[in-house]
Design a protein around this motif. Sequence first.
Motif, PDB file in Angstrom:
ATOM      1  N   GLU A  92       0.715  -1.060   0.027  1.00  0.00           N
ATOM      2  CA  GLU A  92      -0.170   0.100  -0.030  1.00  0.00           C
ATOM      3  C   GLU A  92       0.674   1.211  -0.072  1.00  0.00           C
ATOM      4  OE1 GLU A  92      -3.421   2.020   2.627  1.00  0.00           O
ATOM      5  OE2 GLU A  92      -2.690   0.045   3.313  1.00  0.00           O
ATOM      6  N   ALA A  93       1.957   1.041   0.807  1.00  0.00           N
ATOM      7  CA  ALA A  93       2.817   2.356   0.897  1.00  0.00           C
ATOM      8  C   ALA A  93       3.640   2.587  -0.511  1.00  0.00           C
ATOM      9  CB  ALA A  93       3.841   2.214   2.091  1.00  0.00           C
ATOM     10  N   LEU A  94       4.057   1.469  -1.185  1.00  0.00           N
ATOM     11  CA  LEU A  94       4.643   1.641  -2.425  1.00  0.00           C
ATOM     12  C   LEU A  94       3.755   2.241  -3.503  1.00  0.00           C
ATOM     13  CD1 LEU A  94       7.158   1.040  -4.263  1.00  0.00           C
ATOM     14  CD2 LEU A  94       6.448  -1.177  -4.681  1.00  0.00           C
ATOM     15  N   GLY A  95       2.237   1.905  -3.291  1.00  0.00           N
ATOM     16  CA  GLY A  95       1.265   2.245  -4.221  1.00  0.00           C
ATOM     17  C   GLY A  95       1.266   3.909  -4.117  1.00  0.00           C
ATOM     18  N   THR A  96       1.253   4.303  -2.766  1.00  0.00           N
ATOM     19  CA  THR A  96       1.153   5.590  -2.708  1.00  0.00           C
ATOM     20  C   THR A  96       2.272   6.467  -3.109  1.00  0.00           C
ATOM     21  OG1 THR A  96      -0.261   5.375  -0.463  1.00  0.00           O
ATOM     22  CG2 THR A  96       1.288   7.440  -0.688  1.00  0.00           C
ATOM     23  N   LEU A  97       3.695   5.887  -2.982  1.00  0.00           N
ATOM     24  CA  LEU A  97       4.614   6.395  -3.667  1.00  0.00           C
ATOM     25  C   LEU A  97       4.888   6.559  -5.077  1.00  0.00           C
ATOM     26  CD1 LEU A  97       7.825   7.378  -3.415  1.00  0.00           C
ATOM     27  CD2 LEU A  97       8.500   4.858  -3.469  1.00  0.00           C
ATOM     28  N   LEU A  98       4.511   5.547  -5.700  1.00  0.00           N
ATOM     29  CA  LEU A  98       4.429   5.614  -7.086  1.00  0.00           C
ATOM     30  C   LEU A  98       3.380   6.289  -7.695  1.00  0.00           C
ATOM     31  CD1 LEU A  98       4.655   1.623  -7.718  1.00  0.00           C
ATOM     32  CD2 LEU A  98       6.474   3.382  -7.889  1.00  0.00           C
ATOM     33  N   ARG A  99       2.278   6.478  -7.172  1.00  0.00           N
ATOM     34  CA  ARG A  99       0.899   7.382  -7.516  1.00  0.00           C
ATOM     35  C   ARG A  99       1.754   8.749  -7.382  1.00  0.00           C
ATOM     36  NH1 ARG A  99      -2.233   3.943  -5.013  1.00  0.00           N
ATOM     37  NH2 ARG A  99      -2.212   4.773  -2.795  1.00  0.00           N
ATOM     38  N   ALA A 100       2.333   9.067  -6.238  1.00  0.00           N
ATOM     39  CA  ALA A 100       2.994  10.464  -6.232  1.00  0.00           C
ATOM     40  C   ALA A 100       4.081  10.802  -7.280  1.00  0.00           C
ATOM     41  CB  ALA A 100       3.314  10.815  -4.837  1.00  0.00           C
ATOM     42  N   LEU A 101       4.835   9.820  -7.346  1.00  0.00           N
ATOM     43  CA  LEU A 101       5.736  10.082  -8.468  1.00  0.00           C
ATOM     44  C   LEU A 101       4.908  10.107 -10.100  1.00  0.00           C
ATOM     45  CD1 LEU A 101       8.752   7.623  -7.223  1.00  0.00           C
ATOM     46  CD2 LEU A 101       8.409   9.934  -6.872  1.00  0.00           C
ATOM     47  N   GLY A 102       4.205   9.521 -10.136  1.00  0.00           N
ATOM     48  CA  GLY A 102       3.521   9.451 -11.413  1.00  0.00           C
ATOM     49  C   GLY A 102       2.756  10.760 -11.630  1.00  0.00           C
ATOM     50  N   ALA A 103       2.119  11.414 -10.776  1.00  0.00           N
ATOM     51  CA  ALA A 103       1.467  12.690 -10.845  1.00  0.00           C
ATOM     52  C   ALA A 103       2.500  13.527 -11.192  1.00  0.00           C
ATOM     53  CB  ALA A 103       0.715  12.926  -9.270  1.00  0.00           C
ATOM     54  N   LEU A 104       3.567  13.577 -10.397  1.00  0.00           N
ATOM     55  CA  LEU A 104       4.833  14.564 -10.672  1.00  0.00           C
ATOM     56  C   LEU A 104       5.370  14.239 -11.988  1.00  0.00           C
ATOM     57  CD1 LEU A 104       6.503  14.334  -7.154  1.00  0.00           C
ATOM     58  CD2 LEU A 104       5.374  16.476  -8.053  1.00  0.00           C
ATOM     59  N   ASP A 105       5.673  12.956 -12.435  1.00  0.00           N
ATOM     60  CA  ASP A 105       5.884  12.929 -13.772  1.00  0.00           C
ATOM     61  C   ASP A 105       5.136  13.479 -15.003  1.00  0.00           C
ATOM     62  OD1 ASP A 105       8.132  11.474 -15.157  1.00  0.00           O
ATOM     63  OD2 ASP A 105       6.567  10.537 -16.090  1.00  0.00           O
ATOM     64  N   ARG A 106       4.040  13.547 -14.671  1.00  0.00           N
ATOM     65  CA  ARG A 106       3.059  13.759 -15.755  1.00  0.00           C
ATOM     66  C   ARG A 106       2.972  15.631 -15.628  1.00  0.00           C
ATOM     67  NH1 ARG A 106       0.329   9.546 -13.730  1.00  0.00           N
ATOM     68  NH2 ARG A 106      -1.277  10.840 -12.229  1.00  0.00           N
TER      69      ARG A 106
END
Length: 299
Positions: free
Chosen positions: A174-188
């Motif tokens: 769950e924590a990894l999912g939170t991390l990846l969603r944040a990085l994805g939002a910043l990447d976009r």
Amino acid sequence: MSVTPLAAHSNTQQPAPAFRGRIGRDERSGHYAVPRRYRLHLTTACADGLRIAVAHSLLGLDDVCPATFLPAIPDCADGGRAALRPLYDASVHRYAGPALAPVLSDDWSGRIVSTHAPDITRDLARRFGGCRLELYPCGAESEIEAVERMCAQDIEEAAQAAGAAGVERAERDEALGTLLRALGALDRWLDGREYLIRDQITAADVELWVTLVQLDTVHRHHLDAAAVQRVAAHATLWAYARRLAAHPAFGAHLDLDAISRRHHARCRGLEDAGAAVQILDWAAHAAAGTGTRAQVERP
């Protein structure tokens, strides 16, 4: 410009810093803005010290507010620093806690003004920054605060939780999912943009860049190779980090050896057995030169 993808994050609960003095506009503030009255005590091996050092260089404050740079590893049993103990003792009668960096001190009184990194950075920018660079442009405060919350909660805290030993796999996922969603939002968000919220470097860029440095040089050690590959897949975000590393005010303060020594002194065992290969070759991209350090002490 709005930063909608970066908004809507609750405040992180953290222990209150020991000192929260502020530099004001005039004598009524107690600590008013006078060049060469104040001094910074930092280690760029920690995230807060690195953020302040980068901002200090961007603002060109070497002569206005000198900086003393401390070794990566504290030299006291309680995790504090002997060099800072006189400042703490002068500031609080029988101070019992560790003498920690960062510190903004007042050379006139020999006492501490603040140990709260966000306040220190804001006061340096607002009271001494002049026209060199607006780290906190008018109207951008809420956007910068949103970035600070996102970096603290959705990247730093999530990365720590995703690699924590002795935690259920579901919680780590769950924590990894939170991390990846944040990085994805910043990447976009960064697609087609050079900087995060304006057409120039702001405090938001300093915040995010230091967070990405920590993610790759510290938190990566807590993650397995598969997780790190997913973190590294955000090409636009890491290209942004690479560009900023080449800026003298950023790269000149990037001491990879100090970060590594501080990390390994604090973290051992299973939680330090993660991916061995870094996402970026930070040393290759960092600006050449010795930086703008006023004084460097080596352990």
